[in-house]
Design a protein around this motif. Structure first.
Motif, PDB file in Angstrom:
ATOM      1  N   LEU A  53       0.828  -1.204   0.000  1.00  0.00           N
ATOM      2  CA  LEU A  53       0.000   0.000   0.000  1.00  0.00           C
ATOM      3  C   LEU A  53       0.863   1.256   0.000  1.00  0.00           C
ATOM      4  CD1 LEU A  53      -2.795   1.377   0.267  1.00  0.00           C
ATOM      5  CD2 LEU A  53      -2.532   1.144   2.750  1.00  0.00           C
ATOM      6  N   ALA A  54       1.937   1.261   0.783  1.00  0.00           N
ATOM      7  CA  ALA A  54       2.838   2.417   0.829  1.00  0.00           C
ATOM      8  C   ALA A  54       3.499   2.635  -0.528  1.00  0.00           C
ATOM      9  CB  ALA A  54       3.886   2.221   1.915  1.00  0.00           C
ATOM     10  N   TRP A  55       3.909   1.542  -1.189  1.00  0.00           N
ATOM     11  CA  TRP A  55       4.513   1.666  -2.514  1.00  0.00           C
ATOM     12  C   TRP A  55       3.519   2.275  -3.496  1.00  0.00           C
ATOM     13  CZ3 TRP A  55       3.989  -2.295  -6.733  1.00  0.00           C
ATOM     14  CH2 TRP A  55       4.729  -1.934  -7.855  1.00  0.00           C
ATOM     15  N   TRP A  56       2.272   1.813  -3.443  1.00  0.00           N
ATOM     16  CA  TRP A  56       1.241   2.332  -4.339  1.00  0.00           C
ATOM     17  C   TRP A  56       1.009   3.817  -4.094  1.00  0.00           C
ATOM     18  CZ3 TRP A  56      -3.874   4.112  -3.768  1.00  0.00           C
ATOM     19  CH2 TRP A  56      -4.633   4.134  -4.941  1.00  0.00           C
ATOM     20  N   LEU A  57       0.947   4.230  -2.816  1.00  0.00           N
ATOM     21  CA  LEU A  57       0.736   5.645  -2.494  1.00  0.00           C
ATOM     22  C   LEU A  57       1.928   6.509  -2.880  1.00  0.00           C
ATOM     23  CD1 LEU A  57      -1.055   5.311   0.959  1.00  0.00           C
ATOM     24  CD2 LEU A  57      -2.068   6.085  -1.205  1.00  0.00           C
ATOM     25  N   LEU A  58       3.140   6.007  -2.651  1.00  0.00           N
ATOM     26  CA  LEU A  58       4.327   6.755  -3.075  1.00  0.00           C
ATOM     27  C   LEU A  58       4.383   6.890  -4.588  1.00  0.00           C
ATOM     28  CD1 LEU A  58       7.022   5.347  -0.626  1.00  0.00           C
ATOM     29  CD2 LEU A  58       6.159   7.699  -0.736  1.00  0.00           C
ATOM     30  N   ALA A  59       3.993   5.854  -5.293  1.00  0.00           N
ATOM     31  CA  ALA A  59       3.952   5.928  -6.754  1.00  0.00           C
ATOM     32  C   ALA A  59       2.908   6.932  -7.209  1.00  0.00           C
ATOM     33  CB  ALA A  59       3.663   4.545  -7.345  1.00  0.00           C
ATOM     34  N   LEU A  60       1.799   7.005  -6.516  1.00  0.00           N
ATOM     35  CA  LEU A  60       0.757   7.990  -6.830  1.00  0.00           C
ATOM     36  C   LEU A  60       1.296   9.405  -6.684  1.00  0.00           C
ATOM     37  CD1 LEU A  60      -2.250   8.583  -7.449  1.00  0.00           C
ATOM     38  CD2 LEU A  60      -2.652   8.470  -4.985  1.00  0.00           C
ATOM     39  N   ALA A  61       2.104   9.631  -5.644  1.00  0.00           N
ATOM     40  CA  ALA A  61       2.670  10.957  -5.411  1.00  0.00           C
ATOM     41  C   ALA A  61       3.843  11.263  -6.336  1.00  0.00           C
ATOM     42  CB  ALA A  61       3.125  11.078  -3.957  1.00  0.00           C
ATOM     43  N   SER A  62       4.455  10.219  -6.924  1.00  0.00           N
ATOM     44  CA  SER A  62       5.649  10.407  -7.742  1.00  0.00           C
ATOM     45  C   SER A  62       5.347  10.811  -9.179  1.00  0.00           C
ATOM     46  CB  SER A  62       6.486   9.138  -7.752  1.00  0.00           C
ATOM     47  OG  SER A  62       6.933   8.848  -6.456  1.00  0.00           O
ATOM     48  N   GLY A  63       4.169  10.554  -9.648  1.00  0.00           N
ATOM     49  CA  GLY A  63       3.836  10.938 -11.011  1.00  0.00           C
ATOM     50  C   GLY A  63       3.163   9.818 -11.775  1.00  0.00           C
ATOM     51  N   PRO A  64       2.699  10.147 -12.990  1.00  0.00           N
ATOM     52  CA  PRO A  64       1.909   9.175 -13.753  1.00  0.00           C
ATOM     53  C   PRO A  64       2.686   7.927 -14.187  1.00  0.00           C
ATOM     54  CG  PRO A  64       2.165  11.240 -14.965  1.00  0.00           C
ATOM     55  CD  PRO A  64       2.770  11.442 -13.635  1.00  0.00           C
ATOM     56  N   ASP A  65       3.980   8.069 -14.476  1.00  0.00           N
ATOM     57  CA  ASP A  65       4.744   6.896 -14.926  1.00  0.00           C
ATOM     58  C   ASP A  65       4.929   5.895 -13.785  1.00  0.00           C
ATOM     59  OD1 ASP A  65       4.952   7.941 -17.473  1.00  0.00           O
ATOM     60  OD2 ASP A  65       6.904   8.892 -17.075  1.00  0.00           O
ATOM     61  N   ALA A  66       5.329   6.396 -12.627  1.00  0.00           N
ATOM     62  CA  ALA A  66       5.523   5.521 -11.471  1.00  0.00           C
ATOM     63  C   ALA A  66       4.193   4.910 -11.033  1.00  0.00           C
ATOM     64  CB  ALA A  66       6.157   6.296 -10.316  1.00  0.00           C
ATOM     65  N   LEU A  69      -3.742  -8.688  -7.278  1.00  0.00           N
ATOM     66  CA  LEU A  69      -5.100  -8.880  -6.757  1.00  0.00           C
ATOM     67  C   LEU A  69      -5.144 -10.011  -5.732  1.00  0.00           C
ATOM     68  CD1 LEU A  69      -7.212  -8.401 -10.003  1.00  0.00           C
ATOM     69  CD2 LEU A  69      -7.039  -6.835  -8.051  1.00  0.00           C
ATOM     70  N   LEU A  70      -4.368 -11.063  -5.968  1.00  0.00           N
ATOM     71  CA  LEU A  70      -4.297 -12.160  -5.006  1.00  0.00           C
ATOM     72  C   LEU A  70      -3.695 -11.673  -3.684  1.00  0.00           C
ATOM     73  CD1 LEU A  70      -4.829 -15.190  -4.610  1.00  0.00           C
ATOM     74  CD2 LEU A  70      -2.519 -15.596  -5.466  1.00  0.00           C
ATOM     75  N   MET A  71      -2.667 -10.824  -3.782  1.00  0.00           N
ATOM     76  CA  MET A  71      -2.065 -10.261  -2.575  1.00  0.00           C
ATOM     77  C   MET A  71      -3.061  -9.351  -1.843  1.00  0.00           C
ATOM     78  SD  MET A  71       1.764  -9.471  -4.020  1.00  0.00           S
ATOM     79  CE  MET A  71       2.407  -8.757  -2.518  1.00  0.00           C
ATOM     80  N   LEU A  72      -3.809  -8.557  -2.591  1.00  0.00           N
ATOM     81  CA  LEU A  72      -4.816  -7.689  -1.969  1.00  0.00           C
ATOM     82  C   LEU A  72      -5.934  -8.502  -1.319  1.00  0.00           C
ATOM     83  CD1 LEU A  72      -5.195  -4.740  -4.507  1.00  0.00           C
ATOM     84  CD2 LEU A  72      -4.212  -4.671  -2.208  1.00  0.00           C
ATOM     85  N   PHE A  73      -6.328  -9.593  -1.957  1.00  0.00           N
ATOM     86  CA  PHE A  73      -7.344 -10.460  -1.365  1.00  0.00           C
ATOM     87  C   PHE A  73      -6.834 -11.056  -0.054  1.00  0.00           C
ATOM     88  CE2 PHE A  73      -9.691 -14.388  -0.716  1.00  0.00           C
ATOM     89  CZ  PHE A  73     -11.000 -13.953  -0.901  1.00  0.00           C
ATOM     90  N   GLY A  74      -5.594 -11.529  -0.051  1.00  0.00           N
ATOM     91  CA  GLY A  74      -5.000 -12.061   1.170  1.00  0.00           C
ATOM     92  C   GLY A  74      -4.866 -11.001   2.245  1.00  0.00           C
ATOM     93  N   TRP A  75      -4.526  -9.785   1.841  1.00  0.00           N
ATOM     94  CA  TRP A  75      -4.405  -8.686   2.795  1.00  0.00           C
ATOM     95  C   TRP A  75      -5.767  -8.355   3.397  1.00  0.00           C
ATOM     96  CZ3 TRP A  75      -5.480  -3.257   3.089  1.00  0.00           C
ATOM     97  CH2 TRP A  75      -4.718  -2.580   4.037  1.00  0.00           C
ATOM     98  N   THR A  76      -6.804  -8.371   2.565  1.00  0.00           N
ATOM     99  CA  THR A  76      -8.157  -8.130   3.064  1.00  0.00           C
ATOM    100  C   THR A  76      -8.566  -9.212   4.048  1.00  0.00           C
ATOM    101  OG1 THR A  76      -8.730  -7.134   0.928  1.00  0.00           O
ATOM    102  CG2 THR A  76     -10.553  -7.713   2.371  1.00  0.00           C
ATOM    103  N   TRP A  77      -8.287 -10.478   3.720  1.00  0.00           N
ATOM    104  CA  TRP A  77      -8.615 -11.580   4.613  1.00  0.00           C
ATOM    105  C   TRP A  77      -7.865 -11.436   5.938  1.00  0.00           C
ATOM    106  CZ3 TRP A  77      -5.915 -15.356   7.124  1.00  0.00           C
ATOM    107  CH2 TRP A  77      -6.680 -16.354   7.720  1.00  0.00           C
ATOM    108  N   ALA A  78      -6.572 -11.112   5.859  1.00  0.00           N
ATOM    109  CA  ALA A  78      -5.766 -10.948   7.070  1.00  0.00           C
ATOM    110  C   ALA A  78      -6.292  -9.801   7.924  1.00  0.00           C
ATOM    111  CB  ALA A  78      -4.295 -10.710   6.704  1.00  0.00           C
ATOM    112  N   LEU A  79      -6.698  -8.709   7.280  1.00  0.00           N
ATOM    113  CA  LEU A  79      -7.239  -7.569   8.016  1.00  0.00           C
ATOM    114  C   LEU A  79      -8.530  -7.941   8.727  1.00  0.00           C
ATOM    115  CD1 LEU A  79      -7.051  -4.538   8.689  1.00  0.00           C
ATOM    116  CD2 LEU A  79      -8.338  -4.104   6.589  1.00  0.00           C
ATOM    117  N   MET A  80      -9.417  -8.637   8.045  1.00  0.00           N
ATOM    118  CA  MET A  80     -10.689  -9.020   8.662  1.00  0.00           C
ATOM    119  C   MET A  80     -10.473 -10.029   9.797  1.00  0.00           C
ATOM    120  SD  MET A  80     -13.063  -7.260   7.347  1.00  0.00           S
ATOM    121  CE  MET A  80     -11.844  -5.951   7.300  1.00  0.00           C
TER     122      MET A  80
END
Length: 128
Positions: free
Chosen positions: A41-54, A68-79
């Motif tokens: 999530l931090a990488w995604w947010l930093l890439a968002l702040a870094s510009g369109p290419d990143a 998506l598989l990692m996000l699904f696992g992260w959602t399961w772990a969070l719940m």
């Protein structure tokens, strides 16, 4: 029996696995998984702040099958971690220590975790 002949307690030869022990270990493992998922999530947010290419690179990975598989696992772990954390709060209040209640509440957390994870993903995919 001499003291030196007795196994250390609890020893693997005499200790039996229980559901409550499995749920406790799983609670710790989901805490570690949440830390790892937060790096994504931090990488995604930093890439968002870094510009369109990143952001295109990060968003492409997150949108891939692996991402998506990692996000699904992260959602399961969070719940699971949230539900089991609430279960631990009830224990801190002094409720639910009986073995049968602890086992049933653990099973309930596992079932609720699956239902909430699927619900979140269904709602999220329908919103696209």
């Amino acid at each position: 029996m001499k003291t030196q002949d007795r196994p250390l307690s609890p020893h693997l030869q005499i200790y039996r696995w229980q559901w409550t022990m499995l749920y406790s270990i799983l609670h710790r493992a989901t805490g570690v998984a949440l830390s790892a998922g937060t790096l994504l999530l931090a990488w995604w947010l930093l890439a968002l702040a870094s510009g369109p290419d990143a952001f295109a690179v990060a968003n492409g990975f997150v949108g891939s099958i692996l991402g998506l598989l990692m996000l699904f696992g992260w959602t399961w772990a969070l719940m699971y971690h949230l539900g089991n954390g609430i279960r631990h709060l009830t224990w801190d209040a002094g409720y639910g220590f009986d073995l049968d209640v602890a086992q049933k509440s653990g099973h309930a957390v596992a079932a609720i975790t699956g239902a909430l994870t699927i619900l979140i993903w269904v709602v999220g995919l329908l919103a696209l």
